[in-house]
Write a protein that holds these residues in place. Sequence first.
Motif, mmCIF file in Angstrom:
data_model
loop_
_atom_site.group_PDB
_atom_site.id
_atom_site.type_symbol
_atom_site.label_atom_id
_atom_site.label_comp_id
_atom_site.label_asym_id
_atom_site.label_seq_id
_atom_site.Cartn_x
_atom_site.Cartn_y
_atom_site.Cartn_z
ATOM 1 N N ILE A 1 -107.898 5.533 104.133
ATOM 2 C CA ILE A 1 -106.507 5.078 104.024
ATOM 3 C C ILE A 1 -106.132 4.778 102.580
ATOM 4 O O ILE A 1 -105.053 5.143 102.105
ATOM 5 C CB ILE A 1 -106.286 3.837 104.915
ATOM 6 N N ARG A 2 -107.037 4.145 101.834
ATOM 7 C CA ARG A 2 -106.699 3.683 100.496
ATOM 8 C C ARG A 2 -106.728 4.783 99.426
ATOM 9 O O ARG A 2 -106.220 4.584 98.328
ATOM 10 C CB ARG A 2 -107.638 2.549 100.081
ATOM 11 N N CYS A 3 -107.317 5.951 99.741
ATOM 12 C CA CYS A 3 -107.450 6.975 98.699
ATOM 13 C C CYS A 3 -106.330 8.008 98.690
ATOM 14 O O CYS A 3 -106.304 8.880 97.823
ATOM 15 C CB CYS A 3 -108.802 7.677 98.818
ATOM 16 N N VAL A 4 -105.372 7.906 99.627
ATOM 17 C CA VAL A 4 -104.295 8.896 99.654
ATOM 18 C C VAL A 4 -103.055 8.376 98.927
ATOM 19 O O VAL A 4 -102.873 7.172 98.736
ATOM 20 C CB VAL A 4 -103.923 9.294 101.095
ATOM 21 N N ARG A 5 -102.216 9.307 98.543
ATOM 22 C CA ARG A 5 -100.988 8.981 97.819
ATOM 23 C C ARG A 5 -99.939 8.376 98.752
ATOM 24 O O ARG A 5 -100.073 8.411 99.973
ATOM 25 C CB ARG A 5 -100.414 10.244 97.184
ATOM 26 N N LYS A 6 -98.866 7.828 98.155
ATOM 27 C CA LYS A 6 -97.723 7.364 98.951
ATOM 28 C C LYS A 6 -97.188 8.535 99.758
ATOM 29 O O LYS A 6 -97.036 9.643 99.251
ATOM 30 C CB LYS A 6 -96.619 6.819 98.051
ATOM 31 N N GLY A 7 -96.920 8.282 101.028
ATOM 32 C CA GLY A 7 -96.426 9.346 101.885
ATOM 33 C C GLY A 7 -97.498 10.315 102.338
ATOM 34 O O GLY A 7 -97.200 11.319 102.983
ATOM 35 N N GLY A 8 -98.762 10.028 101.993
ATOM 36 C CA GLY A 8 -99.859 10.910 102.371
ATOM 37 C C GLY A 8 -100.243 10.750 103.835
ATOM 38 O O GLY A 8 -99.652 9.959 104.577
ATOM 39 N N GLN A 9 -101.232 11.508 104.253
ATOM 40 C CA GLN A 9 -101.629 11.456 105.659
ATOM 41 C C GLN A 9 -103.138 11.316 105.809
ATOM 42 O O GLN A 9 -103.914 11.788 104.962
ATOM 43 C CB GLN A 9 -101.132 12.689 106.410
ATOM 44 N N ILE A 10 -103.508 10.683 106.895
ATOM 45 C CA ILE A 10 -104.913 10.463 107.223
ATOM 46 C C ILE A 10 -105.158 11.037 108.616
ATOM 47 O O ILE A 10 -104.438 10.699 109.568
ATOM 48 C CB ILE A 10 -105.268 8.957 107.214
ATOM 49 N N VAL A 11 -106.138 11.903 108.737
ATOM 50 C CA VAL A 11 -106.500 12.475 110.023
ATOM 51 C C VAL A 11 -107.818 11.852 110.461
ATOM 52 O O VAL A 11 -108.814 11.927 109.736
ATOM 53 C CB VAL A 11 -106.625 14.013 109.954
ATOM 54 N N LEU A 12 -107.811 11.245 111.637
ATOM 55 C CA LEU A 12 -108.985 10.536 112.142
ATOM 56 C C LEU A 12 -109.718 11.405 113.161
ATOM 57 O O LEU A 12 -109.154 11.770 114.198
ATOM 58 C CB LEU A 12 -108.573 9.216 112.789
ATOM 59 N N ILE A 13 -110.981 11.734 112.851
ATOM 60 C CA ILE A 13 -111.812 12.562 113.718
ATOM 61 C C ILE A 13 -112.968 11.751 114.273
ATOM 62 O O ILE A 13 -113.359 11.905 115.421
ATOM 63 C CB ILE A 13 -112.353 13.783 112.939
ATOM 64 N N GLY A 14 -113.549 10.891 113.443
ATOM 65 C CA GLY A 14 -114.694 10.087 113.855
ATOM 66 C C GLY A 14 -114.341 9.150 114.997
ATOM 67 O O GLY A 14 -113.224 8.626 115.073
ATOM 68 N N ASN A 15 -115.315 8.927 115.877
ATOM 69 C CA ASN A 15 -115.048 8.128 117.075
ATOM 70 C C ASN A 15 -116.269 7.279 117.426
ATOM 71 O O ASN A 15 -116.618 7.127 118.594
ATOM 72 C CB ASN A 15 -114.697 9.059 118.237
ATOM 73 N N LEU A 16 -116.911 6.718 116.403
ATOM 74 C CA LEU A 16 -118.154 5.981 116.613
ATOM 75 C C LEU A 16 -117.919 4.604 117.204
ATOM 76 O O LEU A 16 -118.614 4.179 118.117
ATOM 77 C CB LEU A 16 -118.913 5.869 115.288
ATOM 78 N N GLN A 17 -116.914 3.880 116.681
ATOM 79 C CA GLN A 17 -116.648 2.513 117.127
ATOM 80 C C GLN A 17 -115.300 2.441 117.836
ATOM 81 O O GLN A 17 -114.323 3.048 117.380
ATOM 82 C CB GLN A 17 -116.654 1.553 115.934
ATOM 83 N N PRO A 18 -115.203 1.703 118.946
ATOM 84 C CA PRO A 18 -113.927 1.620 119.666
ATOM 85 C C PRO A 18 -112.853 0.853 118.922
ATOM 86 O O PRO A 18 -111.654 1.105 119.103
ATOM 87 C CB PRO A 18 -114.312 0.919 120.980
ATOM 88 N N ASN A 19 -113.255 -0.085 118.068
ATOM 89 C CA ASN A 19 -112.293 -0.888 117.308
ATOM 90 C C ASN A 19 -112.823 -1.085 115.887
ATOM 91 O O ASN A 19 -114.025 -1.266 115.683
ATOM 92 C CB ASN A 19 -112.082 -2.249 117.961
ATOM 93 N N THR A 20 -111.900 -1.058 114.916
ATOM 94 C CA THR A 20 -112.268 -1.274 113.518
ATOM 95 C C THR A 20 -111.191 -2.106 112.823
ATOM 96 O O THR A 20 -110.035 -2.136 113.263
ATOM 97 C CB THR A 20 -112.393 0.057 112.748
ATOM 98 N N PRO A 21 -111.530 -2.804 111.711
ATOM 99 C CA PRO A 21 -110.499 -3.461 110.899
ATOM 100 C C PRO A 21 -109.519 -2.411 110.374
ATOM 101 O O PRO A 21 -109.871 -1.244 110.196
ATOM 102 C CB PRO A 21 -111.307 -4.097 109.765
ATOM 103 N N PHE A 22 -108.291 -2.846 110.110
ATOM 104 C CA PHE A 22 -107.231 -1.894 109.752
ATOM 105 C C PHE A 22 -106.358 -2.468 108.631
ATOM 106 O O PHE A 22 -105.764 -3.538 108.796
ATOM 107 C CB PHE A 22 -106.382 -1.602 110.986
ATOM 108 N N PRO A 23 -106.265 -1.779 107.472
ATOM 109 C CA PRO A 23 -105.439 -2.263 106.355
ATOM 110 C C PRO A 23 -103.958 -1.987 106.597
ATOM 111 O O PRO A 23 -103.366 -1.064 106.019
ATOM 112 C CB PRO A 23 -105.990 -1.489 105.159
#
Length: 377
Positions: free
Chosen positions: A285-307
């Motif tokens: 999340i933190r390494c993309v530009r403003k207006g950028g996008q993040i695609v989530l593929i990993g599914n190891l943990q059901p819940n994670t902290p979120f910025p």
Amino acid sequence: MKALVLTAPSEFNYDTSFPDPTPAAGEVLVKVAACGICGSDIHGMDGRSGRRQMPIVMGHEAAGEIIALGEGVEGWKLGERVTFDSTEYCGECEECKAGFVNLCPNRKVLGVSPGEYRRHGCFAEKIALPTRILYRIPDELSYEKAAFAEPVSIALHAVNLADGIEVGEAFTQDGEEESCEAKECGHDCGCDSEEEAKGGTAVVVGAGLIGLLVVQALKARGWEKVIAVDLDDSRLELARKLGAEETFNAKQEGLAMHIRKICGGDGADASFEVVGAGAPLDLAIRCVRKGGQIVLIGNLQPNTPFPLQEVVTRQLTIKGSCSCAGEYPEAIRRIQDGSIQVEPLLSAVAPLAEGAGWFKRLYDNKEGLLKVVLLPA
């Protein structure tokens, strides 16, 4: 028939008298020639995921030969070499009719037993499958390579989402590609169109098997620069060999800001999280530009902290990528032509009878193994 059965958490029985499957109407019987051990099988074998309730024959990354036809089957012949979708979708619901077969509410995943259903998979000599999930494979493509079609399809699906292409039902059910004019996909599907989707800079967080396939899928689909991040330097070295222009160890201090700086100061155009844990998600999340996008593929943990504030104040787009939906023909073609290489990812090929030992070695994760393919024949 012979089958490798998960009978208790992390315990297997190589059963030599497991009941033979019988193809129902609209199904074929496939003699399984090769089946890869998926990371989800490793995460599920000890019972943690709740999606491998025992007893269960796991395995969904496979290829083989049609050896029997169920009633009413047309368009398929005995002896044809096939691979198949890991998701047995219904083909009748609104999602399926719209092409999003991966979102079918009636879907069953091969080799999975989450409680509401039990669908035995491909760590066995035979499996009965509906024809709608079959794809033909070329004679010159080995079964071991064809077994990679499922993970390659997952990588391509994620990249399609970042390209703004929700492929849906991009291909006919027998695995032949439709024209671009018909599906208006605008991507490099192997048809007559020369248009190829191109992106800018992408960061792949996690250089395991799927991450390394995402790196290759991004390059194959025309992305200009790919950066790979992992904790394992040997996997980062492999990521470079497979197309990543730059690699970084996830332990590097201030890595998110460093990546943003080398990507023009504001960040990458997109990132792909291929782990499914808190720290990798935060970095993605933190390494993309403003207006950028993040695609989530990993599914190891059901819940994670979120910025949350990072996402809101930088107006980021987050997409989940579930399985695949029509990418199999492109996956098969790219494996065959080498634009996505699978040989460097194949750690071992072994008889199904030795499967329990290989599962333990993958679970212990001391050897850097990526993909192990088991041969039921």
